[in-house]
Scaffold this active site. Structure first.
Site, mmCIF file in Angstrom:
data_model
loop_
_atom_site.group_PDB
_atom_site.id
_atom_site.type_symbol
_atom_site.label_atom_id
_atom_site.label_comp_id
_atom_site.label_asym_id
_atom_site.label_seq_id
_atom_site.Cartn_x
_atom_site.Cartn_y
_atom_site.Cartn_z
ATOM 1 C CG ASP A 162 -2.203 0.709 1.031
ATOM 2 O OD1 ASP A 162 -2.272 1.522 0.090
ATOM 3 O OD2 ASP A 162 -3.144 0.480 1.798
ATOM 4 C CE LYS A 221 -0.873 0.278 19.390
ATOM 5 N NZ LYS A 221 -1.347 1.574 18.839
ATOM 6 C CE LYS A 264 8.964 -0.550 16.535
ATOM 7 N NZ LYS A 264 9.383 0.096 15.266
#
Length: 842
Positions: A87, A662, A665
């Site tokens: 995409d 969630k 990082k």
């Protein structure tokens, strides 16, 4: 057979690296495709990810599901083309460039030049392709990167144009223009339908109020607006509107959590069915009109509180901010604070005029600043009186339109620009970002502020820029989804989903409430809308191919991006000079929804391949795609062909960190994929994933120990059974019985050993079960059955057959037992090859 080390010394991860080298050496994937070329096609659609970020566990999860299914279908007699897709367009890419170059507004891009800006976007879309290829390959996924498709490819973009042109030909596209068709216009319409994409019409623009991202400077579709809700505090205020010619000098009281919309107020809305009360504050003498059921929300007055005659509470700035649920039904007034003067039916208030808060729209005084009624006003919050700013609310716009306060057309004044800042119309706050101006707008109420506090509620944020969305009137191009809603619901019934509750509930409900889809974006890097229009807006042409554009414009076309075609003009057929392309580009969701046609350049190529194999056999993505890719696939295929785009679908859930949060990082709350792959290998990760709730659209709390559990419970027992076979086959050779050659399976059928018969039966049951469950796309049931089989194999068959396998019952019986073990291991490997492709190569 080669010697094998003990299980504790065997590295599954290192062995997988050797298998990867073997696959490359023998061109395993390419050979499989070549050998199955003449078999029936199994069509798999791979949803294109953005290459502007690195792959994470969510991508590995979806890729594993896709690889397991397509490997299985290849092994069961199908030719499965697997091309990786990218995409490349859309606001996610633009947003990165905006941050990189410090671009703050649309004018910055225009000053820089669309061509230079678009080439900057092009330069980053394949930034991480090598990293993606490395990770995907390491996880054991067989897919063609070399012949992958990109949404920015010329052929892909041309097919997207064809899709839009077809929708337009079918009457399923509009730009908020309503056609006034007289007899001669009807004649032209017929000419348009049967001779080309030429249309002449009177201009009457129907503005739509849409979710708008100020961070991306573009409207979003309704399903995009639902992707990222957050619990946030916003100001909540009650403001007063003096009623014109009221005998008690009363005020209407309205409540809002968007003070920035107040400068654009044009009406107040009540519910005609509600009872309203006119009450006087016994302390201040001020008189207010609110819904009877919301009277308790009026501020409590204390004797010491000084109040101005117009109702402003001077003590309000010392009030404590409210917490979540502050605007509840709990009484905030003393029973004796207010005297009810009269009760009024809501319908009796309609038409009453009031004095607006600001003077920015005084020219509308004849038709605006009056009370209207509509059933969207509820009594579960606020005051039962809603302030209406038609440019910034869907219901506001509709109600003001129905009551002729505004008219359909291009003249609606939108006092907020593309960057989310006030225009010169709201001169006191010109250039200010709306959300940042809230506090100053509240302070500018000039004695009209009755109550203020904070209100914590769920609010939509842009899924890419993380900025709060606003609702804003924006002209846009739409697909008439509501017109085909019944077909969508019927086509959904024709599809098979795992798990089925996602189809029956979540997706069905989303389709049932589907709205017309805004498919255009007022941006730069994307497939341009193939629409050319005259300067007066009365003539329009929709182009369906490069050949047609070259013919109409007289120019050679080699790239369809904006900076390559925006200068092209088309001569008018009705004496309107030349037609120029409209500025908009397609929403990237429209491009990905067109993937089944565009990735093979249909209908310009592969016409027979597509038409004989549509709908596709299989798609798989995450739960969030019920409002994304699954939805756009269904809408476009239904609109174009009256069919669903796919037959079978696996919907996975989210992969979370071990603590249920969630993966981040920044927080470093999960092990990197490379760490897991290097320590335990891809097979263990693959089995851990498919044996979890995540393949049933439920969340998975990722645990490193869970991956090790697959090594301990599956691969070590499996490997040890193989090692036991090799050791005893070698023993036969050392003892002078020659190289072990397994007996033919047919000869083993006559074995009189009951354990041989039993383990052969258990193996066939495993094969049958795997086929049954894989055909039903229930991947999550396979691993438990494999565990049971391995337990039977190692703890029963091998354990109780040690004497036979070691030759203590004679050479012939030993060969029968070893041959049985050999065929059992080989058969189980074949059955499990789609799930554990590395180990089964051993």
């Amino acid at each position: 057979m080669e010697d094998v080390c003990e299980g504790k010394d065997f590295s599954f991860a290192q062995q997988e690296e050797k298998i990867l080298e073997l696959w490359d050496e023998i061109k395993a994937f390419e050979t499989q495709l070549a050998k199955t070329e003449n078999l029936p096609e199994y069509i798999f659609y791979d949803g294109p990810p953005f290459a502007t970020g690195l792959p994470h566990y969510g991508h590995i999860l979806a890729g594993t599901i896709k690889d397991i299914v397509t490997r299985y279908q290849s092994m069961t007699g199908h030719h499965v083309t697997r091309r990786f897709g990218w995409d490349c367009h859309g606001v996610p890419v633009e947003h990165e460039i905006d941050v990189k170059l410090g671009i703050k507004s649309r004018s910055d891009v225009l000053e820089m030049g669309i061509g230079k800006y678009n080439e900057e976007c092009r330069s980053i879309v394949t930034r991480y392709v090598k990293e993606w290829e490395m990770v995907v390959k390491r996880t054991g996924r067989w897919i063609d990167f070399e012949n992958g498709y990109k949404t920015m490819d010329l052929g892909y973009m041309e097919s997207v144009w064809w899709v839009f042109a077809e929708l337009h030909r079918k009457g399923l596209v509009y730009r908020g223009f309503k056609l006034k068709i007289g007899l001669w216009q009807m004649h032209l319409m017929c000419s348009y339908l049967f001779q080309g994409f030429d249309l002449y019409f009177w201009e009457l623009e129907l503005v739509r109020v849409m979710p708008y991202s100020t961070g991306l400077k573009t409207p979003l579709s309704n399903f995009e607006a639902n992707l990222n809700y957050k619990e946030v505090p916003d100001p909540e205020i009650m403001v007063t509107f003096p009623i014109v010619d009221d005998p008690h000098n009363a005020y209407f009281v309205a409540w809002t959590t968007t003070p920035w919309t107040l400068p654009s107020n044009l009406a107040l809305c009540v519910n005609a069915k509600f009872v309203y009360v006119k009450v006087t504050n016994k302390v201040t003498g001020s008189t207010y009109v609110v819904s009877e059921s919301r009277m308790s929300q009026l501020p409590k007055e204390k004797l010491k509180t000084e109040s101005k005659p117009n109702g402003d509470v001077t003590d309000s700035k010392n009030a404590k901010p409210k917490s979540k649920g502050s605007n509840s039904n709990k009484s905030s007034t003393d029973d004796n604070s207010y005297e009810v003067l009269e009760k009024l039916p809501g319908a009796s208030l309609v038409g009453q005029k009031y004095i607006p808060l600001f003077d920015y729209f005084q020219e509308f005084s004849d038709v605006a600043f009056k009370v209207v009624a509509d059933n969207y006003v509820t009594d579960d919050s606020g005051t039962g009186i809603v302030h209406c700013a038609p440019a910034f609310g869907e219901d506001d716009y509709r109600v003001c339109l129905e009551n002729r306060i505004i008219e359909k057309g291009p003249d609606l004044i939108v006092a907020v620009d593309d960057d989310g800042c006030f225009t010169e119309r709201v001169y006191d706050f010109k250039g200010r970002y709306v959300k940042e101006a809230d506090k100053d707008i509240i302070n500018a109420q000039k004695g009209r502020l009755l109550k203020q506090g904070n209100f914590t509620h769920s609010y939509p944020f842009c899924w890419r820029s993380e900025t709060p969305l606003i609702y804003r009137a924006v002209p846009s191009w739409f697909v008439r989804v509501e017109k085909i809603k019944d077909q969508l619901l019927e086509n959904n019934k024709k599809t098979y989903w795992v798990p089925d509750f996602v189809k029956e509930k979540r997706f069905h409900n989303w389709l049932e409430n589907a709205r017309d889809w805004a498919v255009s974006r007022s941006r730069f890097w994307g497939t341009p809308l193939p629409v050319w229009m005259s300067d007066d807006g009365k003539e329009m042409r929709v182009i369906s191919s490069i050949e047609e554009l070259e013919k109409e414009s007289g120019e050679k076309v080699t790239d369809l991006h904006r900076h390559k075609i925006d200068h092209l003009t088309i001569p008018s057929k009705h004496g309107n000079g030349v037609l120029r392309r409209v500025d908009d580009v397609f929403d990237c969701w429209f491009e990905s929804g067109a993937m089944p046609y565009a990735y093979i350049h249909y209908p310009f190529e592969n016409k027979e391949l597509f038409e004989t194999n549509f709908p596709g056999n299989f798609v798989a993505e995450g739960l969030d795609q019920t409002r994304g890719w699954f939805y756009t696939l269904m809408v476009l295929s239904t609109a174009l062909f009256g069919k669903p785009a796919f037959q079978n679908l696996i919907c996975n859930g989210l992969v979370l960190a071990e603590d249920g949060k969630k993966m981040s990082k920044r927080l470093k709350n999960y092990p990197a994929p490379s760490e897991i792959l290097n320590e335990y290998g891809a097979d263990a990760l693959r089995l851990y994933i498919v044996n979890s709730p995540v393949v049933r659209a439920e969340p998975l709390r990722f645990k490193k120990e869970g991956v090790f559990g697959m090594i301990r419970d599956v691969f070590l027992p499996w490997y040890n059974a193989y090692r036991f076979l090799v050791q005893n086959a070698k023993r036969l050779e050392i003892e002078g019985f020659g190289v072990f050659t397994p007996l033919d399976k047919s000869a083993l059928k006559n074995s009189s050993n009951v354990l041989d018969q039993w383990i052969n039966s258990a193996t066939q049951h495993l094969v049958h079960f795997v086929r049954q469950e894989m055909n039903a796309y229930r991947l999550y049931t396979v691993v438990p059955q494999l565990l049971k089989f391995l337990d039977d194999l190692t703890n029963i068959y091998v354990r109780f057959n040690r004497k036979r396998l070691k030759g203590r019952t004679g050479e012939e019986d030993c060969k029968i037992a070893l041959s049985t073990l050999y065929h059992v291991l080989l058969t189980s490997c074949k059955a499990m090859a789609p799930l554990t492709p590395f180990f089964t190569e051993v």
